[in-house]
Design an enzyme around this catalytic site. Structure first.
Site, PDB file in Angstrom:
ATOM      1  NE  ARG A  43      -0.604   1.829   3.542  1.00  0.00           N
ATOM      2  CZ  ARG A  43       0.521   2.541   3.674  1.00  0.00           C
ATOM      3  NH1 ARG A  43       1.686   1.964   3.897  1.00  0.00           N
ATOM      4  NH2 ARG A  43       0.491   3.845   3.552  1.00  0.00           N
ATOM      5  CG  ASN A  83      -2.877  11.557   2.180  1.00  0.00           C
ATOM      6  OD1 ASN A  83      -2.309  10.639   1.578  1.00  0.00           O
ATOM      7  ND2 ASN A  83      -2.618  11.814   3.448  1.00  0.00           N
ATOM      8  CB  ALA A  91       0.211   6.829  -3.915  1.00  0.00           C
ATOM      9  CG  ASP A 118      -3.234   8.059  -2.024  1.00  0.00           C
ATOM     10  OD1 ASP A 118      -3.150   8.557  -0.878  1.00  0.00           O
ATOM     11  OD2 ASP A 118      -2.937   6.879  -2.279  1.00  0.00           O
ATOM     12  NE  ARG A 120      -6.281   0.833  -1.952  1.00  0.00           N
ATOM     13  CZ  ARG A 120      -5.705   1.447  -0.907  1.00  0.00           C
ATOM     14  NH1 ARG A 120      -4.423   1.247  -0.648  1.00  0.00           N
ATOM     15  NH2 ARG A 120      -6.400   2.252  -0.123  1.00  0.00           N
TER      16      ARG A 120
HETATM   17  O1  MRU Z   1      -4.843   3.264   1.857  1.00  0.00           O
HETATM   18  P1  MRU Z   1      -3.369   3.508   1.885  1.00  0.00           P
HETATM   19  O2  MRU Z   1      -2.717   3.004   3.124  1.00  0.00           O
HETATM   20  O3  MRU Z   1      -2.691   3.013   0.631  1.00  0.00           O
HETATM   21  O4  MRU Z   1      -3.248   5.097   1.898  1.00  0.00           O
HETATM   22  C1  MRU Z   1      -1.979   5.656   1.828  1.00  0.00           C
HETATM   23  C2  MRU Z   1      -1.955   7.125   1.927  1.00  0.00           C
HETATM   24  O5  MRU Z   1      -2.965   7.771   2.031  1.00  0.00           O
HETATM   25  C3  MRU Z   1      -0.600   7.769   1.785  1.00  0.00           C
HETATM   26  O6  MRU Z   1      -0.549   8.960   2.504  1.00  0.00           O
HETATM   27  C4  MRU Z   1      -0.337   8.055   0.307  1.00  0.00           C
HETATM   28  O7  MRU Z   1      -0.554   6.925  -0.471  1.00  0.00           O
HETATM   29  C5  MRU Z   1       1.040   8.541   0.086  1.00  0.00           C
HETATM   30  S1  MRU Z   1       2.263   7.322   0.338  1.00  0.00           S
HETATM   31  C6  MRU Z   1       3.754   8.015  -0.004  1.00  0.00           C
END
Ligand code: MRU
Length: 372
Positions: A68, A269, A70, A259, A111
């Site tokens: 997980r 985000n 982004a 994201d 996703r």
């Molecule tokens: O659902 P997730 O855990 O994948 O969400 C991640 C986030 O919201 C992070 O802040 C984002 O992906 C940036 S990671 C460098």
């Protein structure tokens, strides 16, 4: 490898070893027939690596957030597409390309909010199309190289984001962060955690408040884990404690990841981020969003164009609890991300530098090459 990274990027030795242990969260298996990931759903209690090669398991790893963040899911998808392609026994370009495209569509649907997933998949598919005249084995080899290149580019981007972001941090700062945008969510270093880890390694005294990030607790399970193991003074709070912590004067800056960025500077985000930005404005605290320019989506004019992933009610009512915390019939609303209005963002930090309002201009000027 540790030496090279440590020399190229001056984290203190202790921190670099800890970070490097954790960053191998996406790689090829030795025979390159599988993608190996650190299963993030099991952290912080178990550090278990999974070797994935079946298409269903590769997709499931993204859906279940075993991998997980982004940038990390974009890298993983590129690796997964190669692993899938490598096993194909097609003798003509058309059938090879159609199989690869089909699996790419499956991965992409895992996703919807983070743009990195679709961007990296399209990048590999574009490469495949451009090699129509080549042999299938050489196309497969090009896909492998491109996946590794995507990962390497992310390392450099995170490194540059860390350097730019660190200039905004002073010794003695209290910093708040949300969800996890650290090494686990990227290739290495992280985006929002990169500046913090770098400042810490350079001897700046920091206290970091990390929101637990309901419902999947990435802040508690992953961010506090990464910061604590790197020796940063970290305090875990429930999401609904952010306001009191800010009102008590404990926070000088907020750093979050992202994201997807719309070209007007609205950013998506993890759910809860936009609430923090509203609080930050109320308390006069700078609110910084860190992301590689690959997170900017030229097809999104504003945050309203960003699709928000909806996830299962079970995450709110049952996961992480010994027994359900609400009756079976109670409805749940579980949007996984929210959009922070660009007016509430003090700066967006990319590998090219620090962008400020008006974002429609600064993002374009600073990241033009990558946006296109
Ligand atoms: O659902 P997730 O855990 O994948 O969400 C991640 C986030 O919201 C992070 O802040 C984002 O992906 C940036 S990671 C460098």
């Amino acid at each position: 490898m540790l030496e090279t990274i440590a020399t190229a990027y001056p984290y203190n030795k202790e921190a670099i070893i800890i970070i490097c242990e954790e960053i191998i969260n996406v790689r090829f298996s030795d025979d390159e027939a599988a993608v190996v990931i650190l299963d993030q759903t099991l952290l912080p209690n178990e550090a278990k690596y999974l070797k994935l090669c079946e298409p269903e398991k590769l997709c499931e790893a993204i859906i279940s957030l075993r991998v997980r963040g982004a940038p990390a899911i974009g890298i993983f998808a590129a690796f997964a597409l190669y692993v899938y392609a490598q096993k194909l026994n097609c003798d003509c370009f058309e059938s090879f390309s159609s199989e690869v495209t089909h699996f790419s569509t499956q991965l992409n649907s895992a996703r919807p909010t983070a743009v990195n997933l679709s961007k990296q998949l399209h990048r590999i598919l574009r490469l495949v199309s451009s090699l129509r005249a080549s042999t299938i084995p050489s196309i497969k080899e090009a896909m492998r190289q491109e996946a590794l290149q995507i990962q390497q580019e992310d390392v450099l981007m995170c490194k540059a984001i860390s350097e730019h972001g660190q200039t905004l941090i002073e010794s003695g700062f209290g910093i708040m962060t949300h969800c996890n945008a650290g090494p686990l969510a990227t290739s290495q270093y992280g985006t929002a955690l990169g500046p913090i880890l770098l400042a810490h390694s350079r001897g700046l005294a920091l206290s970091v408040y990390c929101c637990e990030t309901r419902p999947l607790l990435q802040g508690a399970r992953l961010t506090s884990y990464e910061l604590y193991r790197a020796g940063v003074d970290v305090t875990l709070i429930c999401d609904n404690m952010a306001s009191i912590v800010m009102s008590e004067g404990k926070i000088d800056a907020i750093f979050v990841g992202c994201d997807r960025v719309a070209i007007n500077g609205d950013t998506a985000n993890k759910i809860g981020t936009s609430g923090l930005s509203v609080l930050a404005a109320h308390y006069g605290i700078p609110f910084y969003v860190c992301c590689p320019s690959s997170t900017i989506d030229p097809d999104c004019l504003t945050g309203k164009d960003i699709e928000i992933e909806q996830r299962s009610p079970e995450e709110i009512k049952e996961m992480f609890f010994a027994e359900p915390v609400a009756l079976a019939g109670v409805k749940c609303y579980n949007p996984s991300f929210d959009v922070t209005d660009n007016n509430l963002i003090t700066a967006i930090i990319t590998e090219h530098g620090i962008c400020r309002q008006p974002y429609s201009q600064s993002l374009k000027i600073m990241c033009n090459e990558d946006i296109r």
